[in-house]
Design a protein around this motif. Structure first.
Motif, short mmCIF file in Angstrom:
data_model
loop_
_atom_site.label_atom_id
_atom_site.label_comp_id
_atom_site.label_asym_id
_atom_site.label_seq_id
_atom_site.Cartn_x
_atom_site.Cartn_y
_atom_site.Cartn_z
N ILE A 76 13.25 -11.80 11.83
CA ILE A 76 14.07 -11.57 10.78
C ILE A 76 15.30 -10.56 10.77
O ILE A 76 16.17 -11.04 10.20
N LYS A 77 15.32 -9.81 11.74
CA LYS A 77 16.51 -9.29 12.27
C LYS A 77 17.86 -10.13 12.38
O LYS A 77 18.76 -9.73 12.06
N GLN A 78 17.26 -11.22 13.54
CA GLN A 78 18.27 -12.25 13.71
C GLN A 78 18.60 -12.86 12.49
O GLN A 78 19.95 -13.22 12.29
N PHE A 97 17.02 -2.36 11.00
CA PHE A 97 15.78 -1.54 11.02
C PHE A 97 14.80 -2.09 10.41
O PHE A 97 14.87 -1.90 9.04
N ILE A 98 13.60 -2.14 11.00
CA ILE A 98 12.22 -2.38 10.19
C ILE A 98 11.32 -1.26 10.58
O ILE A 98 10.89 -1.20 11.75
N GLY A 105 13.25 5.78 12.50
CA GLY A 105 13.01 5.90 13.96
C GLY A 105 11.60 5.37 14.35
O GLY A 105 11.11 5.25 15.38
N ASN A 106 10.59 5.34 13.08
CA ASN A 106 9.20 4.82 13.51
C ASN A 106 9.08 3.59 13.14
O ASN A 106 8.91 3.05 11.93
N ASP A 107 9.13 2.59 14.19
CA ASP A 107 9.05 1.12 14.08
C ASP A 107 7.94 0.56 13.30
O ASP A 107 6.89 1.19 13.71
N ASN A 115 -1.20 -3.12 10.34
CA ASN A 115 0.00 -2.90 9.26
C ASN A 115 -0.27 -3.78 8.01
O ASN A 115 0.73 -3.74 7.29
N ASP A 116 -1.16 -4.56 8.10
CA ASP A 116 -1.34 -5.38 6.83
C ASP A 116 -1.53 -4.61 5.52
O ASP A 116 -2.30 -3.69 5.58
N PHE A 117 -0.68 -5.12 4.65
CA PHE A 117 -0.72 -4.50 3.26
C PHE A 117 -0.46 -3.03 3.06
O PHE A 117 -0.35 -2.40 2.29
N GLU A 118 0.41 -2.69 4.43
CA GLU A 118 1.13 -1.49 4.43
C GLU A 118 2.65 -1.59 3.94
O GLU A 118 3.45 -2.70 4.00
N LEU A 119 3.34 -0.60 3.40
CA LEU A 119 4.81 -0.77 3.05
C LEU A 119 5.61 -0.60 4.26
O LEU A 119 5.12 0.13 5.14
N PHE A 120 6.80 -1.53 4.16
CA PHE A 120 7.83 -1.24 5.20
C PHE A 120 9.04 -1.33 4.74
O PHE A 120 9.53 -1.59 3.41
#
Length: 159
Positions: A76-78, A97-98, A105-107, A115-120
């Motif tokens: 995704i970054k690329q 940054f994700i 700073g907390n990748d 991390n499924d169903f968590e916000l990013f």
């Protein structure tokens, strides 16, 4: 010609030149400011769209389009860098940054099942120097930032 009309004409001589000398720099400054402002607005719009597109990819089911062994975050970054490079940005200057929202700073690992169903948050930072002439040193460089928050829901596209 009567004497009092001739005196009025003589006292106005050069007035247009003085008015132009006062107004022209202000008009030029305003015009250049509008051009720089529109360039910044356009650049931020492109960054915002790239951030939305990248985060949307992160929120989708990536099993079909991310090859085995490739990290979703890196892909995704690329993709975001490639999108901005196509719009004229230098990909070397683009920082993507994700992370967890509100926690710089907390990748955030998109592939981690915890991390499924968590916000990013996907955040893009680009230095202002290539966009606008600034007189900052490299340590205190101003940056333009665009960010968006999505849920890592692994949703699928329904057509």
């Amino acid at each position: 010609m009567p004497r009092h009309n001739r005196k009025r004409v003589e006292t106005r001589r050069g007035t247009a030149t003085v008015e132009f000398a006062v107004v022209a720099p202000l008009f030029l400054l305003l015009t250049l400011g509008l051009l720089q402002g529109s360039k910044l607005f356009d650049s931020h719009s492109v960054m915002a769209q790239a951030a939305r597109d990248g985060a949307r990819l992160g929120a989708m089911d990536r099993a079909d389009w991310v090859s085995q062994g490739i990290n979703s975050n890196d892909k995704i970054k690329q993709d975001v860098r490639n999108t901005l490079a196509a719009a004229g940005f230098d990909p070397e200057d683009v920082d993507v940054f994700i992370e967890f929202p509100g926690e710089p700073g907390n990748d955030f690992d998109l592939d981690d099942p915890a991390n499924d169903f968590e916000l990013f948050e996907l955040r893009i930072e680009v230095p202002l120097n290539p966009l606008v002439e600034t007189h900052n040193d490299n340590e205190n460089q101003l940056k333009m930032v665009s960010k968006v928050v999505f849920r890592n829901s692994k949703s699928t596209i329904v057509q």
